[in-house]
Scaffold this active site. Structure first.
Site, PDB file in Angstrom:
ATOM      1  CD  GLU A 627      58.389   2.102   2.041  1.00  0.00           C
ATOM      2  OE1 GLU A 627      58.975   1.120   1.584  1.00  0.00           O
ATOM      3  OE2 GLU A 627      58.897   3.219   2.153  1.00  0.00           O
ATOM      4  CB  CYS A 661      56.983  -6.058  -0.342  1.00  0.00           C
ATOM      5  SG  CYS A 661      58.100  -4.869  -1.058  1.00  0.00           S
TER       6      CYS A 661
HETATM    7  P1  NAD Z   1      56.838  -7.782  10.530  1.00  0.00           P
HETATM    8  O1  NAD Z   1      55.764  -6.763  10.482  1.00  0.00           O
HETATM    9  O2  NAD Z   1      56.620  -8.993  11.323  1.00  0.00           O
HETATM   10  O3  NAD Z   1      58.177  -7.117  11.054  1.00  0.00           O
HETATM   11  C1  NAD Z   1      58.708  -5.940  10.559  1.00  0.00           C
HETATM   12  C2  NAD Z   1      59.492  -5.236  11.641  1.00  0.00           C
HETATM   13  O4  NAD Z   1      58.620  -4.761  12.631  1.00  0.00           O
HETATM   14  C3  NAD Z   1      60.517  -6.083  12.327  1.00  0.00           C
HETATM   15  O5  NAD Z   1      61.667  -5.333  12.572  1.00  0.00           O
HETATM   16  C4  NAD Z   1      59.797  -6.445  13.627  1.00  0.00           C
HETATM   17  O6  NAD Z   1      60.683  -6.773  14.664  1.00  0.00           O
HETATM   18  C5  NAD Z   1      59.074  -5.166  13.914  1.00  0.00           C
HETATM   19  N1  NAD Z   1      57.907  -5.288  14.796  1.00  0.00           N
HETATM   20  C6  NAD Z   1      57.100  -6.345  14.966  1.00  0.00           C
HETATM   21  N2  NAD Z   1      56.106  -6.043  15.808  1.00  0.00           N
HETATM   22  C7  NAD Z   1      56.279  -4.749  16.174  1.00  0.00           C
HETATM   23  C8  NAD Z   1      55.560  -3.864  16.997  1.00  0.00           C
HETATM   24  N3  NAD Z   1      54.453  -4.231  17.642  1.00  0.00           N
HETATM   25  N4  NAD Z   1      56.004  -2.610  17.115  1.00  0.00           N
HETATM   26  C9  NAD Z   1      57.096  -2.207  16.465  1.00  0.00           C
HETATM   27  N5  NAD Z   1      57.823  -3.001  15.692  1.00  0.00           N
HETATM   28  C10 NAD Z   1      57.409  -4.269  15.532  1.00  0.00           C
HETATM   29  O7  NAD Z   1      57.127  -8.099   9.020  1.00  0.00           O
HETATM   30  P2  NAD Z   1      58.054  -9.248   8.424  1.00  0.00           P
HETATM   31  O8  NAD Z   1      57.318 -10.516   8.425  1.00  0.00           O
HETATM   32  O9  NAD Z   1      59.399  -9.193   9.037  1.00  0.00           O
HETATM   33  O10 NAD Z   1      58.241  -8.703   6.938  1.00  0.00           O
HETATM   34  C11 NAD Z   1      57.524  -9.155   5.832  1.00  0.00           C
HETATM   35  C12 NAD Z   1      56.472  -8.135   5.446  1.00  0.00           C
HETATM   36  O11 NAD Z   1      57.089  -6.913   5.041  1.00  0.00           O
HETATM   37  C13 NAD Z   1      55.666  -8.584   4.266  1.00  0.00           C
HETATM   38  O12 NAD Z   1      54.320  -8.308   4.492  1.00  0.00           O
HETATM   39  C14 NAD Z   1      56.182  -7.701   3.143  1.00  0.00           C
HETATM   40  O13 NAD Z   1      55.274  -7.542   2.099  1.00  0.00           O
HETATM   41  C15 NAD Z   1      56.481  -6.448   3.850  1.00  0.00           C
HETATM   42  N6  NAD Z   1      57.402  -5.603   3.108  1.00  0.00           N
HETATM   43  C16 NAD Z   1      56.931  -4.470   2.505  1.00  0.00           C
HETATM   44  C17 NAD Z   1      57.774  -3.652   1.765  1.00  0.00           C
HETATM   45  C18 NAD Z   1      57.280  -2.404   1.066  1.00  0.00           C
HETATM   46  O14 NAD Z   1      58.110  -1.608   0.618  1.00  0.00           O
HETATM   47  N7  NAD Z   1      55.997  -2.198   0.959  1.00  0.00           N
HETATM   48  C19 NAD Z   1      59.108  -4.006   1.619  1.00  0.00           C
HETATM   49  C20 NAD Z   1      59.563  -5.175   2.228  1.00  0.00           C
HETATM   50  C21 NAD Z   1      58.692  -5.965   2.965  1.00  0.00           C
END
Ligand code: NAD
Ligand code: FAD
Length: 871
Positions: A627, A661
């Site tokens: 997501e 999001c």
């Molecule tokens: P991010 O992708 O930077 O991080 C998300 C998670 O992934 C964190 O726990 C991070 O440590 C981990 N991560 C980062 N790189 C990784 C890798 N290479 N392998 C595995 N894990 C890794 O996102 P963010 O900036 O923390 O969150 C904001 C984003 O989340 C926004 O784009 C938002 O729209 C989205 N979001 C979507 C939903 C939905 O339901 N669609 C809900 C909430 C947030």
């Protein structure tokens, strides 16, 4: 009728229909509104006034959204008091006409959360109006509005009386709603107030005009019960009981009864010793026949007469049309010839008494809203008896731990490679027993977890506020969502994880069942550190998987607290492990050979990286449930109600500091009404308050961390150079990593380079003829998370619904706050893989399907077929 109307429109042409509708509106307005200006309304009241009928003029308009509009309404009221006062000065009527005032028109933030501001700003306005009415010696009554404003309205009344000089004026009055369960207590309060100030107060008893919205709001907010009765006869009985309480205090209370119900009038006359002390009030356009008769009998009557221009009367008209059309309404039943008089005049007390169940059985209480599961508990944040203890509990909470730690096999470990290996080994070992446990065992763990979340509410809310920067209402909403996830997935698992018999030839048994896949890795982001974190884990666990979860590096303490509750709820410590950390830990988890599936919430870029990492591995091909972000747009057409648009834009774009999001990023306004809506939006943005998210009055807290803050500042810098500023809210005393809510008009949707994760709203204007092009531009962003439409035209709704490529489409409401089980949530395209969280298909993706086909005849013949054939 649709086709016939279509033909008619075609024949007559749209301008003609438009004229006809205008005329119908005009008729409705004339029926229910006394005049466009107070002068015209007074003129129209002359004949009736000469017969001794009193008038109370109400300046139409409610719910000011901006300080400017509130100021305008205030001036309208002042002018009205002047005009009515001057009229009374010349006519010297023994039954002076008066004014009715709505407090929501006098202040844009008339709500308990803004108590101090309201007392500081609204109370003096009311005092000024009362002093003016006292000088003119005309009555002024304060209308009653929504139930969650009741307590504040009483406080305003008390403070006002403490602070203003009204001399011997006896014209002050308040409306009391009998459909509220608190009505008798409110009457007692006003009687006490009258005595304390040695001043007679008028009480206008009404049944209440917001019944359906009170029911909806209480259900939405998950309150323990409704503030209003659910059976009409209960309200009628409450009305009579309240009337009796008022009539017992006539030394201090001037009893006034607002009703169009002849039975109610008759009852009141029976209750009163002296009809001369009573006044009955009707709404202009209603109850004329009844009141003519009452006037003939010499009873004191008054007409509540709305005054205003046609553009502000909609809310009022809708309430009147609903009231006149409701099956339970006396005026509606009176004109229904199939209802005999004996039925119309049944005693409400007898009717109410005859019900074994006093509540209406068809109206579900908020806790019982959903079949098969308890709704999560909400709290009435407008009730100081609720917020007082809650705030105290939150403030006194001291975390048991201050440091991120891994929790593997129930023990704290240093975060690192060792923890990862140990967690996978434990999960591998414990997995089969968990996977083969009866579904009831796993589902019961989730039910217990849901309950534990509620019993640990203060602790979790404190962490959400302090670590995640959530405001109080957001923290509460998140806790509720997490609770709902647990109960919903438990319920779905009980239904979906039953063995399914499939058809086939005689002598063969075909069965399908779902089983866990192995070890799931759940990776989540910080913006819903409890709800999204737990939602993924709960689904994976109940489907029979072992789980290793990695929360976001920004919010490890919420995750640690939730992990302890997961174990406390009965999930074995070797089945669920927590390994906090950043990109490195996340990549290592995903790359592990034992991964049977990944559930991920975060950015699109990370989702792609995970997808690649999974694809690069040899071994099984495993599912990725991702997501991700969105570029969410709301389309407004010129039929939309500006007040509603502005409310929903403020909520969608700026609540949670825009860090959802689903938050609104692009507002698309039609050229015709854009300026009007933007003016109102500016005013509403001006009212937003930034600050400590732990304070009830805070609307917008800080953003999550310094890098996010810097990124938003950089984007704002680009906007400053290339876009046109609409408005930026003042930061006020907010110090730290705050981003002021701001709105900018951008050259085009294309101009936006990606998701801007903060309280920054982008606005574009469009020509209605170019609606399809607008939709195409939104679709071209490649995201497909949420989308919204504000329109009162069904055809437009269907058209946009059919063409906008989004996972969640919201009509005439905000874009945020999807409710588990009601609005399954998730996007498509660059916004996610599905299935939707909180929806009926979610659990299935966490499970493998297995089919067993058993040839029953191999065991020595088909006994069941032989038995069936011989019977
Ligand atoms: P991010 O992708 O930077 O991080 C998300 C998670 O992934 C964190 O726990 C991070 O440590 C981990 N991560 C980062 N790189 C990784 C890798 N290479 N392998 C595995 N894990 C890794 O996102 P963010 O900036 O923390 O969150 C904001 C984003 O989340 C926004 O784009 C938002 O729209 C989205 N979001 C979507 C939903 C939905 O339901 N669609 C809900 C909430 C947030
Ligand atoms: P009835 O038909 O006897 O009662 C209808 C009312 O019963 C509904 O409006 C609702 O309140 C209640 N009801 C209907 N179904 C149910 C149910 N299932 N369970 C429980 N209750 C139910 N309203 C305000 O809210 N604030 C005000 O300040 C206000 N001022 C007013 C001033 C005047 C002079 C008048 C006449 C009305 C005012 N009203 C106000 C509107 C008023 O609430 C409605 O007109 C009134 O409820 C209609 O009641 P009735 O006795 O005329 O009709």
């Amino acid at each position: 009728p649709g086709a016939a109307l279509g033909k008619l429109v075609a024949k007559l042409g749209q301008p003609m229909i438009r004229e006809a509708i205008k005329m119908a509106m005009q008729w409705l307005a004339d029926q229910f509104v006394m005049g466009e200006t107070i002068g015209k309304a007074l003129e129209r009241s002359r004949n009736a006034a000469a017969r001794g009928v009193r008038f109370s003029f109400d300046m139409l308009g409610e719910g000011a959204r901006t300080a400017m509009v509130a100021e305008r309404y205030f001036e309208d009221y002042r002018r009205a008091i002047d005009v009515v006062g001057a009229f009374q000065a010349t006519h010297k009527s023994p039954r002076a006409p008066g004014i009715s005032v709505k407090l929501s028109a006098l202040h844009p933030r008339y709500e308990m959360a803004q108590r101090e501001k309201t007392l500081r700003e609204l109370m003096p306005r009311l005092a000024a109006l009362c002093e003016q009415a006292a000088r003119a010696d005309i009555p002024l009554t304060v209308d009653a509005e929504e139930a969650d404003r009741l307590q504040l309205s009483l406080e305003i009344a008390g403070t006002m009386l403490d602070n203003c000089s009204l001399g011997g004026w006896e014209g002050l009055g308040f409306a009391v709603q009998a459909y509220q369960k608190r009505a008798p207590a409110v009457i007692e309060f006003f009687a006490g107030l009258a005595k304390a100030h040695n001043r007679k107060i008028g009480l206008r008893l009404v049944k209440g005009a917001y019944w359906d919205s009170e029911i909806k709001r209480a259900q939405e907010r998950g309150l323990g019960d409704f503030p209003v009765f659910t059976r009409k006869e209960n309200t009628d009985v409450s009305y009579l009981a309240s009337a009796r309480a008022m009539l017992a205090e006539t030394d201090w209370i001037k009893p006034v009864f607002g009703t169009h119900n002849a039975m109610t009038v008759a009852h009141i006359l029976e209750l009163a010793d002296d009809p001369a002390v009573l006044e009955f009030q009707r709404l202009h356009g209603m109850g004329e026949d009844l009141y003519r008769r009452m006037e003939g009998e010499g009873l004191g009557t008054c007409v509540y007469a709305p005054v205003g221009m046609h553009d502000v009367l909609l809310g009022y008209l809708v309430r009147r049309i609903l009231e006149n059309g409701a099956n339970s309404s006396f005026v509606h039943r009176l004109y229904d010839r199939s209802i005999p008089v004996a039925t119309l005049t049944e005693d409400p007390a007898a009717l109410a008494g005859a019900h074994v169940e006093k509540r209406h059985p068809a109206i579900r209480t908020p806790p019982d809203l959903f079949d098969g599961r308890r709704n999560s508990q909400g709290l009435d944040l407008s009730d100081p008896f609720v917020t007082g203890p809650l705030l105290a509990d939150i403030a006194s909470f001291r975390p048991k731990f201050y440091r991120a730690a891994a929790l593997v096999e129930g023990k704290e470990m240093e975060i690192g490679g060792g923890a990862i290996e140990q967690a996978f080994a434990a999960a591998r070992k414990a997995g089969p027993a968990w996977a083969h446990a009866p579904i009831e065992i796993r589902a019961a763990c989730l039910d217990r977890l849901g309950d534990l979340l509620e019993t640990n509410r203060a602790e979790l809310m404190a962490l959400l506020i302090r670590e995640g920067g959530k405001t109080l209402p957001d923290a509460l909403a998140e806790l509720r969502e997490a609770t709902d996830f647990c109960r919903y997935y438990a319920l779905r698992a009980r239904a979906d994880f039953q063995t399914l018999d499939l058809p086939g030839p005689a002598g063969e048994r075909n069965q399908l069942r779902l089983v866990g896949r192995g070890t799931f890795v759940c990776i989540s982001t910080w913006n819903f550190p409890l709800a999204i974190f737990l939602g993924q884990i709960a689904a994976a666990l109940v489907a029979g998987n072992s789980v290793i979860a990695k929360p976001a590096p920004q919010t490890p303490l919420v995750a640690l607290c939730a992990t302890r509750l997961i174990h406390e709820a009965g999930v074995p410590t070797d089945v669920f492990a927590l390994i906090p950390g950043g990109t490195e830990i996340g990549s290592a988890l995903v790359a592990h050979k034992d991964v049977a599936g990944v559930a991920f919430t975060g950015s699109c870029a990370t989702a792609r990286a995970i997808n690649r990492a999974l694809a690069a591995k040899d071994g099984p091909i495993v599912p990725l449930i991702a997501e991700t972000g969105g570029q969410n747009a709301m389309i407004v057409d010129s039929s939309a109600l500006p007040e509603q648009v502005v409310d929903d834009v403020i909520t969608s774009a700026f609540r949670s500091a825009g860090q959802r999001c689903s938050a609104l990023r692009i507002l698309c306004l039609p050229e015709a009404t854009a300026d009007k809506i933007l003016t109102m939006l500016k005013g509403a943005m001006e009212e937003l308050r930034l600050g400590d998210p732990g304070k009830l009055e805070t609307d917008v807290g800080p953003v999550i961390d310094r890098p996010a803050w810097q990124k938003l500042l950089d984007h704002a810098e680009r906007l400053r150079k290339e876009a046109k500023e609409i408005f930026t809210t003042a930061l006020g005393d907010a110090k730290g990593i705050f981003i002021a809510p701001q709105a900018w008009e951008i050259p085009s949707i294309e101009w936006l380079e990606g998701e801007v994760f903060g309280p920054i709203l982008h606005v574009v204007r469009y020509r209605p003829a170019a609606l399809d092009q607008l939709i195409a531009e939104i679709n071209a962003t490649g995201f497909g998370l949420t989308g919204g439409l504000h329109s009162r035209i069904d055809h437009t709704m269907r058209h946009v619904e059919g063409n906008l490529d989004v996972g969640n489409f919201y009509v005439n409401r905000s874009l945020i706050g999807a409710v588990v089980g009601s609005q399954p949530f998730g996007g498509e395209g660059m916004s996610g893989t599905g299935p939707k969280a909180g929806g009926p298909h979610y659990l299935l993706r966490f499970a493998a399907e297995r089919v067993t086909s058993n040839n029953l005849t191999a065991a020595g013949g088909n006994a069941s077929l032989l038995i069936a054939a011989s019977s």
